[in-house]
Design an enzyme around this catalytic site. Sequence first.
Site, short mmCIF file in Angstrom:
data_model
loop_
_atom_site.label_atom_id
_atom_site.label_comp_id
_atom_site.label_asym_id
_atom_site.label_seq_id
_atom_site.Cartn_x
_atom_site.Cartn_y
_atom_site.Cartn_z
N GLY A 153 -9.66 8.37 0.86
CA GLY A 153 -9.19 9.73 0.68
C GLY A 153 -10.24 10.71 0.18
N THR A 168 -5.77 8.64 7.21
CA THR A 168 -5.68 7.37 6.50
C THR A 168 -7.09 6.92 6.18
OG1 THR A 168 -4.72 5.14 6.58
CG2 THR A 168 -5.72 5.96 8.61
N GLY A 169 -7.22 6.06 5.18
CA GLY A 169 -8.55 5.59 4.83
C GLY A 169 -8.98 6.08 3.46
N THR A 192 1.93 7.11 -0.11
CA THR A 192 1.03 6.00 -0.41
C THR A 192 1.13 5.59 -1.87
OG1 THR A 192 -1.29 5.29 -0.26
CG2 THR A 192 -0.89 7.50 -1.07
N THR A 213 -1.91 3.98 3.57
CA THR A 213 -1.11 5.19 3.71
C THR A 213 -0.23 5.06 4.94
OG1 THR A 213 -2.96 6.52 2.88
CG2 THR A 213 -1.22 7.71 4.02
N ARG A 260 -6.43 8.39 -10.61
CA ARG A 260 -7.06 8.74 -9.34
C ARG A 260 -6.02 9.16 -8.32
NH1 ARG A 260 -6.65 6.84 -3.71
NH2 ARG A 260 -8.63 7.38 -2.71
N VAL A 261 -6.29 10.24 -7.60
CA VAL A 261 -5.44 10.72 -6.52
C VAL A 261 -6.30 10.90 -5.28
CG1 VAL A 261 -3.94 12.57 -5.70
CG2 VAL A 261 -3.84 11.86 -8.09
N GLY A 262 -5.85 10.36 -4.17
CA GLY A 262 -6.58 10.52 -2.92
C GLY A 262 -6.11 11.71 -2.12
N ASP A 263 -6.29 11.62 -0.82
CA ASP A 263 -5.97 12.76 0.05
C ASP A 263 -4.49 12.85 0.40
OD1 ASP A 263 -6.42 10.32 1.61
OD2 ASP A 263 -6.00 11.59 3.34
N SER A 286 0.81 -1.22 0.00
CA SER A 286 0.00 0.00 0.00
C SER A 286 0.84 1.27 0.00
CB SER A 286 -0.94 0.01 1.21
OG SER A 286 -0.20 -0.06 2.40
#
Length: 342
Positions: free
Chosen positions: A256, A253-254, A220, A202, A230-233, A86
């Site tokens: 995003g 975490t989690g 991450t 993350t 795709r991009v998360g937080d 991850s």
Amino acid sequence: MSLLGRRKFIKASSLGMSLLAFDRSVFASALPENKFAPLAPIVISTWDFGIPANQAAWKILSQGGRALDAVEAGARIPEADLNNHSVGRAGYPDRDGYVTLDACIMDEQGNCGAVAALENIDHPISVARLVMEKTPHVFLVGTGATQFALENGFKKMKLLTPESEKAWREWLKEAKYKPTINVENKLYRPDKLPGNKFNHDTIGMLALDAKGNLSGACTTSGMAFKMHGRVGDSPIIGAGLYIDNEVGGATSTGVGEEVIRNVGSFLVVELMRQGYSPEKACQTAVQRIINKKPEKAKDLQVGFLALNKKGEYGAYAIQKGFSYAVCTSEKQDLLLPSKSNF
């Protein structure tokens, strides 16, 4: 009392007061430079793989080093771990088979740098730091981020490991991509539930050094089998990470998308500015996510981790299962369960 007695009393009293003042001044000068954080130095990070990351950071902090150097060194540990799917070079790919990495870093002066959708480079946290220090920008993405890394001495390498490729090909047999929260986890492994031990995505790290200065890092490979691009937080300042050296720092975490919608880490720091404890600030941020989408929140995981200027720390998550690692002079391998709403 005679006049002579009064004079002796006044003289003795004056001498005593002057000695008291002298003692206080000596005591004050002997106070340590770090008056704000008696618990410093300290480093905390998300999940159980935060333990070896913290220990790498501690080597710097315990020698009086800067928090910024510590969090970069710590984040590089899971980035290089071939057993960690991850974060970093062994991360699971997106639905098209590309491993893309995201990271950000922030120091005590409010300087920050970030990269997203970085390919073929194994240490995005160090690229993010160079973005902060060598460019007028905060955020580089995609091919531009990769080009910048190569221009600054990073070596191009294949990130898709045989184990990650095998997992991806197994996923392709059964799954059609749908933009549903955590669908990848549930389809690839039936025993994956929101917040359990397989739901890591993350590492977020916060450090307070001996001088009372804060820095943070977050890195991450994102959600397994995500849509390409795709991009998360995690690389977004204010979402996945935020530092204010007057107050404290926070990371997340989690899922995003939900953290981005609520600018989660910035919210946690602002709540601490209002006097909330780190744990209470994290809980309040989690509750805001739940209140906005109560039904959806039952099937997703978000956790926040925070550290204030005093060296106090705390965490809170939507679901059970989120843990965080703490490293101080007393203990370098502490792992604590986070409190949760469900």
